[in-house]
Design an enzyme around this catalytic site. Structure first.
Site, mmCIF file in Angstrom:
data_model
loop_
_atom_site.group_PDB
_atom_site.id
_atom_site.type_symbol
_atom_site.label_atom_id
_atom_site.label_comp_id
_atom_site.label_asym_id
_atom_site.label_seq_id
_atom_site.Cartn_x
_atom_site.Cartn_y
_atom_site.Cartn_z
ATOM 1 N N HIS A 190 -8.511 1.132 -3.847
ATOM 2 C CA HIS A 190 -9.423 0.987 -2.703
ATOM 3 C C HIS A 190 -10.077 2.339 -2.450
ATOM 4 C CE1 HIS A 190 -9.624 0.036 1.931
ATOM 5 N NE2 HIS A 190 -10.817 0.185 1.392
ATOM 6 N N GLY A 250 -2.776 4.533 7.904
ATOM 7 C CA GLY A 250 -1.853 3.416 7.949
ATOM 8 C C GLY A 250 -1.281 3.283 9.353
ATOM 9 N N GLY A 251 -0.585 2.204 9.580
ATOM 10 C CA GLY A 251 0.155 2.042 10.830
ATOM 11 C C GLY A 251 -0.682 1.757 12.060
ATOM 12 N N ASP A 271 -4.797 3.712 -1.848
ATOM 13 C CA ASP A 271 -5.859 4.073 -0.904
ATOM 14 C C ASP A 271 -6.376 5.470 -1.189
ATOM 15 O OD1 ASP A 271 -6.057 1.784 0.865
ATOM 16 O OD2 ASP A 271 -4.014 2.264 1.491
ATOM 17 N N HIS A 314 -1.359 -1.400 -4.139
ATOM 18 C CA HIS A 314 -2.617 -1.004 -3.502
ATOM 19 C C HIS A 314 -2.631 0.512 -3.309
ATOM 20 C CE1 HIS A 314 -6.105 -1.913 -0.876
ATOM 21 N NE2 HIS A 314 -5.661 -0.919 -0.106
ATOM 22 N N MET A 374 -8.933 8.347 -0.257
ATOM 23 C CA MET A 374 -9.757 8.785 0.887
ATOM 24 C C MET A 374 -10.244 10.204 0.634
ATOM 25 S SD MET A 374 -7.506 7.400 4.091
ATOM 26 C CE MET A 374 -6.576 5.855 3.996
ATOM 27 N N MET A 412 -11.469 -5.372 6.092
ATOM 28 C CA MET A 412 -10.657 -4.368 6.797
ATOM 29 C C MET A 412 -10.322 -4.915 8.186
ATOM 30 S SD MET A 412 -10.165 -1.853 4.736
ATOM 31 C CE MET A 412 -9.207 -0.954 5.948
ATOM 32 N N ASP A 459 -6.628 -5.998 4.966
ATOM 33 C CA ASP A 459 -6.066 -4.651 4.846
ATOM 34 C C ASP A 459 -6.024 -3.974 6.213
ATOM 35 O OD1 ASP A 459 -5.254 -2.201 3.909
ATOM 36 O OD2 ASP A 459 -7.023 -1.823 2.678
ATOM 37 N N GLY A 460 -4.797 -3.770 6.691
ATOM 38 C CA GLY A 460 -4.619 -3.040 7.943
ATOM 39 C C GLY A 460 -3.915 -3.870 9.001
ATOM 40 N N SER A 467 0.852 -1.192 0.000
ATOM 41 C CA SER A 467 0.000 0.000 0.000
ATOM 42 C C SER A 467 0.883 1.235 0.000
ATOM 43 C CB SER A 467 -0.890 0.007 1.249
ATOM 44 O OG SER A 467 -1.418 1.307 1.433
ATOM 45 N N MET A 512 -12.176 4.665 -0.461
ATOM 46 C CA MET A 512 -12.789 4.968 0.841
ATOM 47 C C MET A 512 -13.457 6.323 0.700
ATOM 48 S SD MET A 512 -9.712 3.490 3.173
ATOM 49 C CE MET A 512 -8.607 3.483 1.772
ATOM 50 N N GLY A 519 1.277 -1.773 4.237
ATOM 51 C CA GLY A 519 1.889 -0.479 3.991
ATOM 52 C C GLY A 519 3.131 -0.290 4.823
ATOM 53 N N SER A 520 2.936 -0.028 6.110
ATOM 54 C CA SER A 520 4.085 0.364 6.935
ATOM 55 C C SER A 520 5.147 -0.724 7.066
ATOM 56 C CB SER A 520 3.620 0.860 8.311
ATOM 57 O OG SER A 520 2.499 0.182 8.745
HETATM 58 C C1 DX5 Z 1 -6.182 1.898 5.740
HETATM 59 C C2 DX5 Z 1 -5.762 1.509 4.361
HETATM 60 C C3 DX5 Z 1 -4.654 0.536 4.301
HETATM 61 C C4 DX5 Z 1 -3.355 0.999 4.892
HETATM 62 C C5 DX5 Z 1 -2.705 -0.165 5.578
HETATM 63 O O1 DX5 Z 1 -7.373 2.628 5.693
HETATM 64 O O2 DX5 Z 1 -6.842 0.937 3.638
HETATM 65 O O3 DX5 Z 1 -4.439 0.055 2.973
HETATM 66 O O4 DX5 Z 1 -2.459 1.518 3.959
HETATM 67 O O5 DX5 Z 1 -1.601 0.288 6.245
HETATM 68 P P1 DX5 Z 1 -0.751 -0.607 7.256
HETATM 69 O O6 DX5 Z 1 -0.246 -1.789 6.513
HETATM 70 O O7 DX5 Z 1 0.322 0.338 7.690
HETATM 71 O O8 DX5 Z 1 -1.696 -0.983 8.382
HETATM 72 ZN ZN ZN Z 2 -6.517 -0.061 1.628
#
Ligand code: DX5
Ligand code: ZN
Length: 224
Positions: free
Chosen positions: A69, A147-148, A38, A36, A40, A140, A178-179, A11, A71, A200-201
């Site tokens: 994705h 993230g994180g 995101d 991926h 928002m 989710m 995811d997450g 991500s 959101m 992501g992180s």
């Molecule tokens: C959160 C996002 C995720 C996010 C995940 O709303 O949909 O895709 O990037 O991040 P990590 O892997 O850091 O939890």
């Molecule tokens: Zn996502």
């Protein structure tokens, strides 16, 4: 239960946007299966991130599918724009779509894989009637928006339920998580039936770099 091939979806929310193209190329070279992205809107979730311009920028360097994705509220207003920008899969949130069936049909019409994401509180049964239209489900495992965050372990039973629903109905569906996915959590969600791992992180923030982050995830998944 037949295991689907494990796919890693870095991500870019956690990437360094000052060198986004380079970060995407690194992830791809390290064996990422998709990217991926995101999106928002500051309304469905309390954060604003990126839009079609970033998808276009990633599409210029990526040779792997772009997993978008959304959101956002009223995703129907933007689906064709994201498809034109280079999305391979477009995921909408069940909580944002009073006309989910119509929205999924719209995604398929523009030639993309249709995905549905479920927030942590949303039951598996909420998508039972549209399983036939879905290529992938995004479970989710954090509350969307940032993230994180820490993995919500109660979501694991929903992954198992959805995998069972898909199998029982004869639907060929990928289950994405995811997450909070990292070396500690990946094996559990895989055992429940998830096969696309968004991270992501733990990839872009890995102390030894992006390739090391992806390799660590694959090792942790394979060790079960
Ligand atoms: C959160 C996002 C995720 C996010 C995940 O709303 O949909 O895709 O990037 O991040 P990590 O892997 O850091 O939890
Ligand atoms: Zn996502």
């Amino acid at each position: 239960m037949t295991q689907r091939p494990l796919k890693i979806a870095p991500s870019i929310l956690a990437a360094d946007f000052g060198s986004l193209g380079d970060q995407v190329i690194q992830a791809q070279a390290a064996g990422a299966d998709m990217i991926h992205i995101d999106v928002m809107d500051g309304r469905f979730v309390p954060n604003i991130t990126m839009g079609p311009l970033i998808v276009q920028a990633v599409a210029r360097v990526a040779r792997i599918p772009l997993d978008v994705h959304l959101m956002i509220v009223e995703p129907e207003r933007y689906i064709s724009q994201f498809a034109d920008s280079g999305a391979s899969a477009i995921t909408v949130h069940v909580e944002a779509c009073p006309h989910l069936h119509r929205n999924l049909a719209q995604i398929k019409e523009v030639g993309c894989r249709a995905g549905v994401a479920l927030n942590p509180h949303t039951p598996a049964a909420s998508i039972r009637e549209v399983l036939g239209l879905i290529s992938q489900i995004n479970v989710m495992t954090v509350n969307p928006g940032f993230g994180g965050q820490q993995f919500i372990s109660a979501s694991t039973s929903k992954i198992s339920q959805l995998r069972r629903m898909a199998l029982d109905g004869g639907h060929d569906i990928d289950i994405e998580v995811d997450g909070g996915i990292n070396s500690q959590t990946i094996a559990t969600v895989q055992a429940c039936g998830a096969n696309i791992m968004v991270a992501g992180s733990c990839i872009f923030g890995h102390a030894d770099g992006i390739a090391a982050g992806i390799a660590a995830l694959r090792r942790a998944a394979a060790s079960t």
